[in-house]
Design a protein around this motif. Structure first.
Motif, PDB file in Angstrom:
ATOM      1  N   ASN A  53       0.822  -1.211   0.000  1.00 44.13           N
ATOM      2  CA  ASN A  53       0.000   0.000   0.000  1.00 44.13           C
ATOM      3  C   ASN A  53       0.857   1.264   0.000  1.00 44.13           C
ATOM      4  N   MET A  54       0.720   2.085  -1.020  1.00 45.36           N
ATOM      5  CA  MET A  54       1.462   3.359  -1.082  1.00 45.36           C
ATOM      6  C   MET A  54       0.518   4.465  -1.526  1.00 45.36           C
ATOM      7  N   SER A  55      -0.585   4.602  -0.852  1.00 47.86           N
ATOM      8  CA  SER A  55      -1.586   5.563  -1.314  1.00 47.86           C
ATOM      9  C   SER A  55      -1.675   6.773  -0.388  1.00 47.86           C
ATOM     10  N   TRP A  56      -2.247   7.855  -0.890  1.00 49.54           N
ATOM     11  CA  TRP A  56      -2.508   9.035  -0.065  1.00 49.54           C
ATOM     12  C   TRP A  56      -3.781   9.700  -0.529  1.00 49.54           C
ATOM     13  N   LYS A  57      -4.352  10.483   0.426  1.00 49.23           N
ATOM     14  CA  LYS A  57      -5.544  11.264   0.077  1.00 49.23           C
ATOM     15  C   LYS A  57      -5.082  12.505  -0.669  1.00 49.23           C
ATOM     16  N   THR A  58      -5.863  12.971  -1.625  1.00 55.31           N
ATOM     17  CA  THR A  58      -5.459  14.155  -2.380  1.00 55.31           C
ATOM     18  C   THR A  58      -6.055  15.420  -1.779  1.00 55.31           C
ATOM     19  N   MET A  59      -5.375  16.568  -2.020  1.00 58.13           N
ATOM     20  CA  MET A  59      -5.828  17.865  -1.502  1.00 58.13           C
ATOM     21  C   MET A  59      -6.632  18.595  -2.576  1.00 58.13           C
ATOM     22  N   GLU A  60      -7.486  19.518  -2.122  1.00 52.78           N
ATOM     23  CA  GLU A  60      -8.119  20.461  -3.050  1.00 52.78           C
ATOM     24  C   GLU A  60      -7.078  21.517  -3.414  1.00 52.78           C
ATOM     25  N   THR A  61      -7.057  21.952  -4.684  1.00 53.93           N
ATOM     26  CA  THR A  61      -6.135  23.033  -5.064  1.00 53.93           C
ATOM     27  C   THR A  61      -6.858  24.056  -5.933  1.00 53.93           C
ATOM     28  N   GLU A  62      -6.309  25.265  -5.959  1.00 52.97           N
ATOM     29  CA  GLU A  62      -6.757  26.327  -6.864  1.00 52.97           C
ATOM     30  C   GLU A  62      -5.657  26.531  -7.883  1.00 52.97           C
ATOM     31  N   ALA A  63      -6.034  26.670  -9.151  1.00 54.03           N
ATOM     32  CA  ALA A  63      -5.015  26.836 -10.199  1.00 54.03           C
ATOM     33  C   ALA A  63      -4.126  28.042  -9.920  1.00 54.03           C
ATOM     34  N   SER A  64      -4.729  29.145  -9.446  1.00 52.66           N
ATOM     35  CA  SER A  64      -3.928  30.359  -9.217  1.00 52.66           C
ATOM     36  C   SER A  64      -2.931  30.140  -8.071  1.00 52.66           C
ATOM     37  N   GLU A  65      -3.379  29.441  -7.047  1.00 50.68           N
ATOM     38  CA  GLU A  65      -2.459  29.144  -5.928  1.00 50.68           C
ATOM     39  C   GLU A  65      -1.323  28.240  -6.389  1.00 50.68           C
ATOM     40  N   GLN A  66      -1.641  27.282  -7.230  1.00 50.41           N
ATOM     41  CA  GLN A  66      -0.611  26.371  -7.742  1.00 50.41           C
ATOM     42  C   GLN A  66       0.409  27.146  -8.587  1.00 50.41           C
ATOM     43  N   GLN A  67      -0.094  28.064  -9.396  1.00 45.28           N
ATOM     44  CA  GLN A  67       0.811  28.883 -10.221  1.00 45.28           C
ATOM     45  C   GLN A  67       1.739  29.709  -9.338  1.00 45.28           C
ATOM     46  N   ALA A  68       1.166  30.319  -8.289  1.00 45.43           N
ATOM     47  CA  ALA A  68       1.966  31.170  -7.386  1.00 45.43           C
ATOM     48  C   ALA A  68       3.004  30.326  -6.643  1.00 45.43           C
ATOM     49  N   LEU A  69       2.587  29.144  -6.203  1.00 49.81           N
ATOM     50  CA  LEU A  69       3.507  28.275  -5.467  1.00 49.81           C
ATOM     51  C   LEU A  69       4.641  27.793  -6.373  1.00 49.81           C
TER      52      LEU A  69
END
Ligand code: AMP
Ligand code: ZN
Length: 138
Positions: free
Chosen positions: A114-130
């Motif tokens: 088992n190598m799984s994880w829960k995924t997070m919600e993201t915003e495209a603009s936040e991802q771009q800034a990060l």
């Protein structure tokens, strides 16, 4: 640097016996003593680096280059269907031996690994800034 109290320093130098697949001046590739699956291998640096945050890019390139060779050999020998290549850094990330090593974990259908994880919600603009902020540190 070699750390006297580090088990992987001793394994890498050959002071503690291991099921060695391959050895070079930079690393040793061994079978994990408590494998997740048959053929689970570790590539261990000969120099002591705690983790990826200490490792230099040149040594990392040699390790990953060999990982491509080892992965094919393990797949041929074990007949595995797939493989996870992973590498833990810090106790919080599951690292239990504080000496850099890369895992090669053969995978098969319904093998229970088992190598799984829960995924997070993201915003495209936040991802771009990060992405931009991280890039500025490279
Ligand atoms: P990690 O949790 O990423 O630090 O992985 C450490 C791995 O080292 C585990 O999969 C252990 O089973 C393995 N390990 C610990 N001691 C030995 C040993 N003496 N020889 C081979 N593998 C080992
Ligand atoms: Zn070490």
């Amino acid at each position: 640097m070699i750390k006297d109290d580090c088990i992987f320093c001793k394994i890498a130098k050959g002071e503690i016996p291991s099921a060695t697949i391959y050895e070079s001046s930079e690393f040793r590739c061994i079978l994990d003593v408590a494998p997740a699956n048959k053929g689970h291998a570790l590539i261990i640096t000969k120099e002591h680096y705690d983790n990826i945050f200490q490792l230099d890019a040149e040594t990392a390139a040699k390790i990953f280059s060999f990982a491509t060779v080892a992965a094919k050999a393990i797949k041929e020998e074990t007949g595995c269907e797939g493989m996870n290549v992973l590498q833990n850094n810090g106790a919080v990330a599951g690292q239990t031996v504080n000496h850099f090593h890369l895992h090669l974990v053969p995978r098969n259908t319904d093998d229970g690994v088992n190598m799984s994880w829960k995924t997070m919600e993201t915003e495209a603009s936040e991802q771009q800034a990060l992405a931009k902020s991280i890039k500025s540190r490279i």
